[in-house]
Design an enzyme around this catalytic site. Structure first.
Site, PDB file in Angstrom:
ATOM      1  CG  HIS A  75      -1.733   0.948   1.548  1.00 19.97           C
ATOM      2  ND1 HIS A  75      -3.011   1.160   0.555  1.00 19.97           N
ATOM      3  CD2 HIS A  75      -1.890   1.950   2.262  1.00 19.97           C
ATOM      4  CE1 HIS A  75      -3.576   2.400   0.828  1.00 19.97           C
ATOM      5  NE2 HIS A  75      -2.827   2.910   1.910  1.00 19.97           N
ATOM      6  CE1 TYR A 213      -9.339   8.618   4.261  1.00 15.29           C
ATOM      7  CE2 TYR A 213      -7.629   8.183   3.007  1.00 15.29           C
ATOM      8  CZ  TYR A 213      -8.469   8.176   4.186  1.00 15.29           C
ATOM      9  OH  TYR A 213      -7.671   7.668   5.306  1.00 15.29           O
ATOM     10  N   PRO A 305      -9.447   7.888  12.877  1.00 13.06           N
ATOM     11  CG  PRO A 305     -11.662   7.149  11.930  1.00 13.06           C
ATOM     12  CD  PRO A 305     -11.177   7.947  13.204  1.00 13.06           C
ATOM     13  CE  LYS A 309       0.078   8.283   9.912  1.00 15.31           C
ATOM     14  NZ  LYS A 309       1.291   7.374   9.128  1.00 15.31           N
ATOM     15  CE1 TYR A 396      -2.757   7.234   4.302  1.00 20.44           C
ATOM     16  CE2 TYR A 396      -1.271   5.794   2.924  1.00 20.44           C
ATOM     17  CZ  TYR A 396      -2.616   6.058   3.213  1.00 20.44           C
ATOM     18  OH  TYR A 396      -3.595   5.161   2.979  1.00 20.44           O
TER      19      TYR A 396
END
Length: 411
Positions: A75, A213, A305, A309, A396
């Site tokens: 990812h 997103y 969320p 993390k 990220y």
């Protein structure tokens, strides 16, 4: 009453407690993990998991990444859908490594299996009811097991006597509650949001395969893969929403509206097999130490969320505490333990900064047209500016942990 002596009593067998116990065992430090749930409950409670690059590296060093390497999905970024266009952020192209999509309960199972193989004791179905002796002085080279965890297990009362206690039992656990009750200097900093996440697990093929997103004036939606035929989808909903207000038809209608685009077909729908509501909140308790009691993971902090993390901060905290305990039990004094809270909190607040920024950027807070246009401008800048994406990607994918997990002296 059954009595057990050990060096470190670990309350909670989530990622924080199990990772810490594994780190200590590799260093030759004894610990006992006390967990209120059964093994079956612990290892089957499905939870999402994005495993950052530093967490992946740590699991590899601990020898518990074999299944994750086989079954996890790399990812390196995510998709952003904005103004009906889909943009892919590939953070690996900036040299930032890659996270891994791997369910948290699978990682927990891997750590439990590793504990079994190493003979690491985990007391399942055992609820902690009291903590004592945390305020006894912690001096160099001490072997005094002054700290005590009182619990009730399947066979009756259990007492674990230890040099230190690691509270890895979450926001509602006895560890955090005890720290707040006995130490006036402990403070909680919090932020509440007027919305939550409605999450559904559905039998649909993921499209796109990496997380996405979707930013809409109606609110955010999030779409992520759970394999070739399963997806986890989330909707921003008002705080206080009830699941009964969201039948399947309404969920899919709203997900399709928020994810509508000009460059992809409409979102596929399918059978919803699970649903949940997640509160969106930020909370940090500091300091993360009260005498011999150390708060680890969700016992010390809660993240929104957005950006996932929580799991990684739990392992980061465990790394810092493992390193400090390694120094202490090697006879190097209590200096590293005294620095635990300050060191751990640097990464905690960095993660709070990231999660808060992402939450504010991706969610719709009100009907203010001016605020909506400002957010659109911020998203346009993120899409157009490689430097902005590079800065986002660094956080990220995951910044380095504050310390190694193993104490190696001055080497």
């Amino acid at each position: 009453m059954k009595s057990i002596d050990t060096q470190v009593a670990v309350i909670g067998a989530g990622p924080a407690g199990l990772a810490l116990a594994r780190m200590l065992a590799v260093q030759g430090i004894e610990s006992v993990v006390v967990e209120r749930q059964s093994r079956h409950q612990l290892c089957t409670a499905q939870r999402a998991g994005i495993v950052e690059q530093p967490t992946r590296d740590t699991m590899h060093e601990l020898g518990v990444d074999a299944r994750m390497s086989r079954e996890g999905h790399e990812h390196a970024g995510f998709h952003l859908r904005h103004r009906r266009r889909t943009h892919h952020f590939d953070f690996r192209s900036f040299g930032g490594g890659a996270a891994m999509l791997y369910p948290q309960h699978h990682l927990v199972t891997d750590l439990v299996d590793a504990a079994d193989q190493a003979g690491q004791p985990i007391l399942f179905d055992t609820a902690v009811v009291a903590i004592d002796g945390h305020d006894m002085p912690l001096t160099t080279g001490t072997s005094s097991r002054a700290a005590t965890v009182q619990a009730i297990g399947p066979a009756g009362p259990v007492r674990v006597r230890a040099v230190t206690i690691a509270a890895c039992d979450g926001f509602h656990g006895i560890g955090r509650a005890h720290a707040l009750a006995v130490e006036a200097a402990v403070r909680t900093h919090s932020r509440s949001y007027p919305f939550g996440w409605l999450g559904v697990l559905a039998r649909t093929a993921p499209d796109p395969t990496e997380g996405m997103y979707c930013v809409s004036s109606r609110g955010m939606s999030l779409h992520s893969s759970r394999g070739a035929e399963l997806t986890r989808q989330y909707l921003q909903v008002p705080a206080g929403t009830a699941l009964r207000d969201w039948p399947d038809e309404r969920v899919w209608a709203e997900l399709r509206l928020r994810s509508a685009s000009d460059d992809h077909p409409p979102l596929a729908t399918g059978e919803i097999i699970d649903r949940t509501l997640i509160a969106v909140r930020s909370l940090v308790t500091e300091p993360m130490q009260v005498g011999r009691l150390f708060l680890v993971g969700d016992a010390a902090h809660i993240m929104p969320p957005t950006g996932a993390k929580g799991l990684n901060l739990a392992v980061s905290d465990a790394t810092v505490l493992s390193y400090a305990l390694g120094a202490f039990f090697a006879g190097a004094g209590s200096g590293e333990l005294d620095s635990y809270s300050d060191r751990a909190l640097r990464r905690v607040w960095q993660a709070q900064m990231f999660s808060t920024g992402m939450t504010d950027l991706l969610h719709t807070r009100d009907d203010d047209p001016h605020a909506w246009r400002i957010r659109c401008a911020q998203l346009d800048e993120l899409v157009a500016n490689p430097d902005a994406r590079r800065a986002l990607g660094r956080l990220y994918v995951g910044t380095p942990f504050p310390t190694p997990w193993r104490w190696q002296g001055n080497a």
